[in-house]
Each structure stands twice: as C-alpha cells, then as structure tokens.
Scaffold this active site. Sequence first.
Site, PDB file in Angstrom:
ATOM      1  N   PHE A 169      -2.729   5.598  -2.765  1.00  0.00           N
ATOM      2  CA  PHE A 169      -2.366   5.767  -4.311  1.00  0.00           C
ATOM      3  C   PHE A 169      -1.849   4.373  -4.995  1.00  0.00           C
ATOM      4  O   PHE A 169      -1.205   3.909  -4.627  1.00  0.00           O
ATOM      5  CB  PHE A 169      -1.416   6.953  -4.583  1.00  0.00           C
ATOM      6  CG  PHE A 169      -2.057   8.309  -4.164  1.00  0.00           C
ATOM      7  CD1 PHE A 169      -2.538   8.541  -2.932  1.00  0.00           C
ATOM      8  CD2 PHE A 169      -2.136   9.065  -5.315  1.00  0.00           C
ATOM      9  CE1 PHE A 169      -3.295   9.988  -2.811  1.00  0.00           C
ATOM     10  CE2 PHE A 169      -2.784  10.348  -4.962  1.00  0.00           C
ATOM     11  CZ  PHE A 169      -3.272  10.927  -3.881  1.00  0.00           C
ATOM     12  N   ILE A 222       0.931  -1.306  -0.069  1.00  0.00           N
ATOM     13  CA  ILE A 222      -0.142  -0.101   0.093  1.00  0.00           C
ATOM     14  C   ILE A 222       0.952   1.103  -0.087  1.00  0.00           C
ATOM     15  O   ILE A 222       1.536   1.334   0.720  1.00  0.00           O
ATOM     16  CB  ILE A 222      -0.985   0.043   1.118  1.00  0.00           C
ATOM     17  CG1 ILE A 222      -1.954  -1.335   1.294  1.00  0.00           C
ATOM     18  CG2 ILE A 222      -1.621   1.386   1.284  1.00  0.00           C
ATOM     19  CD1 ILE A 222      -2.628  -1.386   2.478  1.00  0.00           C
ATOM     20  N   ASP A 223       0.652   1.933  -0.811  1.00  0.00           N
ATOM     21  CA  ASP A 223       1.514   3.380  -1.002  1.00  0.00           C
ATOM     22  C   ASP A 223       0.199   4.327  -0.534  1.00  0.00           C
ATOM     23  O   ASP A 223      -0.676   4.425  -0.963  1.00  0.00           O
ATOM     24  CB  ASP A 223       1.733   3.565  -2.537  1.00  0.00           C
ATOM     25  CG  ASP A 223       2.996   2.571  -2.836  1.00  0.00           C
ATOM     26  OD1 ASP A 223       3.504   2.194  -1.832  1.00  0.00           O
ATOM     27  OD2 ASP A 223       2.990   2.494  -4.013  1.00  0.00           O
ATOM     28  N   ALA A 224       0.680   5.284   0.566  1.00  0.00           N
ATOM     29  CA  ALA A 224      -0.264   6.140   0.975  1.00  0.00           C
ATOM     30  C   ALA A 224       0.350   7.668   0.891  1.00  0.00           C
ATOM     31  O   ALA A 224       1.465   7.632   1.374  1.00  0.00           O
ATOM     32  CB  ALA A 224      -0.701   5.950   2.446  1.00  0.00           C
TER      33      ALA A 224
END
Lengths: 204, 248
Positions: free
Chosen positions: B142, B129-131
């Site tokens: 994102f 997960i890229d946040a």
Amino acid sequence: MIAIVDYEIGNLAAIANMFNRLGERCEITADPKKIKNAAKIILPGNGAFDACMQGLRATGLIPLLNEKVLNEQTPLLGICVGAQMLGHGSEEGNEPGLGWMDIHVKRFPALPDLRVPHMGWCHVKKATSDHPLFEKLGEDARFYFVHSYYLATTHTEDVLLKATYGVEFAAAVGKNNIVGVQFHPEKSHRFGKQLLGQFAGELS
Amino acid sequence: MIRARVIPCLLLRGHGLVKTRKFKDPVYVGDPVNAVRIFSEKEVDELVILDIDASREGCEPNYELVAEIAGECFMPVAYGGGIQNLAQARKLIRCGIEKVVINSASIESTGFIREIADVFGSQAVVGSIDARKTLLGGHRVFVKSGTVDTKLKPEDHAASLEQAGVGEILLTSIDRDGQMQGYDIELIKKVSSKVNVPVVACGGAGTLDHMRRAMSESGASAVSAGSMFVFYGKHRAVLINYPTGRVI
C-alpha cells in the site's frame, strides 16, 4: 582553519556540524585560496568511487591538494570514499585514485548471509602501527560504517585500525600526515567527536 | 563484531511528531527537534523520520525543519515523505541527512531512484514498503500512508527496488503498526529472502525479544520501532527511551 573540500558530494553539513560543536573553525569550500591557507584538510566522499574522483577532478583542486599534502605535509583526513580515494583505485570503477598511498579498494566477497552494503555500527581495534590520531581512542570505540568496498593494502604498517565484516579489513589507514577512515566519524556520536577533536587539536 | 542496528522511526505531521496505530489515529507525542536531541543524547544507532502527510497531500519536504533536525543528529538520519526526484534528494542531503526514503513515488517509476543512487550512492537511498496482510494470507503493498492498494506483492516490489538501486529496504507491516505485539515474521521472511540488500523490519515491536526474533527468525538485518521508543507503560505515557547496553 579546517577546510572541508566541497565537490558537491555527500553530507558535508554533518562534518561541519561536528566541528562547530567542538568549537573548531571549519569551512566547506572549493575555493583554492581558502584551501591553500587551510591548516588541515578533510576530504569527504560518498557514493560511487568514479563519481567522487570525477567530481573532485572537476574542481581543479587536485594539483593544489598534491602540493598541500605531499610537499607542505598538511594533515589530511579522508572519510569513507575520501579514504578510498587516497589509493590507486577501486574495484568499483575505472578512475585512478589520488595515489598518495599504496591502497587498493576491493569489493566485499559474496558470502552467504553477508549483506552488502555493510551498514551499521562496528567496533574497531588498533592495528600494530600507532598514530597520534587514535592515541586516545577508547576500548569501547565504535563507529558508523556504510560501504560495499573496503580498503586493502599489503603494507601492514599503513593499517591503523581494523574491523571485521565477513573479512577483516582496514578501518583506518595512514602514513605521516595522511589518514583515511572508512567509517563516518561525523555520524558516530562521542566516538567520532573525540576523533575529529583529536584531528583538529593535536595534529598541528 | 556486527552490531545490529536498532532504529527509532519517528512520524512527522506538520511541525509535530505523532504515533499511529495501523497507520491511523495519530497521537501527538512531541516536538521533533526536541525529541531528536534526546535520541541523539541517548546515542541511538540511527534515526528514520517520515512525513506521513507529504505524499498524500503532494507537498514538498519542509527543508528548514529537516535542516534543524539534522543539526541535532550525530548519527545517521534517513528522511522520507513526498520525495519524487533527484533535485529534492539533493536538497535534503544538503540539509544534513544521509539517506532519503522513497515510498509512494516508486510505484509510478523507479528511474529517479537510479538517478539518486548514481549521484549519491545506493547507501543514500532507502526503499520503503508498507504492506498489509490480505484475507487469503498473502501480503500487498500500500502507498500514500497506507491509503492506496497497489496490488503488488511486497517481495516483488522489493526486488524491483533493489534492481532500481536502493541500498536497503525499510519494510513496515501496517497491521502491526503501533500494536507492540511483535513483528510480522512471515512478511519479513518473504522479503529478506528475495533481496540481498539489508532489510530493516518495522511495525509491531514492543520488546527487545521481538527485535531479536525479527533478526534470528526472519532474516532482518536491522530493526525499527516507533511506539516502543516514545511510549512508556500500558497507558502509553509519552516518554522517549532507548535501550542502552542492549545485546541483540
């Protein structure tokens, strides 16, 4: 030749890679002729217990493995789920194991702050029983573990190495020519290299 | 004794390794096979390799390169970039890696995560997960190397990834990437309190102290970093390094 039993589960290339570095002859194979002639056998395993047992059974190799391991006393090393398969079965599934050792595989208890799977490096300590495979194991030896279920047995003499993650569990079990390790020696740097070298060299 | 994992995260672009800042301005840092060999000699706990162009450009993983890299690794390796189905995961694992990292494709559907986990086990699937922090103080997920806003909350997405069968979460703060000023503690806290699988914190590490804080204050089970392991000194000279004898 060391046969790495191929039933299309897990990262077998890594095991072969380590033996190649050690200059030991090995082959990833499901060919009964090759396994019949193997001097030693690696039983790998990864993922779900039932999927592994079903995969192994589908190769039709189990009677041959029984013959090699129980009658011919060919040295066999089970890795991860390959070690769990040595016993009667697992809480993870319904499939019976190979039944070569009196082991039951249990799930880690639900404890606060104990994330499952247990994933990472862990030091091991020798249990009361000695085994030539771990003869030269250093005090600082650590190995890479990744598992949600652990090896449990009431036969303390079959426990060769111990480790702790929430509970103390058997990191390695063994009886005569059969040994199982819960960790991944092929992914444990020089500690695993030493262990696989010992398996290849000394247990003849 | 539990030893927390400290995991270098290497970014692949074509045939070279790069390092970004806030997911932008990639700087070339070297040849991947050579770098991986050095990390292996330094006995790193584990390695993550991410192809940052694959999902955006919709290309297949470079299997030959993955096999070459995996042949140098005597520790676990996770590979991510462009993975959308079981067949790709199978091929990658055959190349010699332990784990596949799923990111962008998990937004469309999580069915293939279950398929991979059923065959190879949950431990072989990392949900990434890229946040990014929003102006109002929340966080949003994102994808496609930080270029597409999904409007999802990271903690909700993490929970659905866990539900789908991932064995761990690799959580990266886009804002902290390459800054070396510390992890986004708040973000890690939100996610790690919502799932039971291990959470690997990434983005912002500059010191071992940052790593200790990510674990003691926010519930991360392991820490990952890029810049800290490929740069040395304030001028960011390229030097592969890894802490030995550390206690975290």
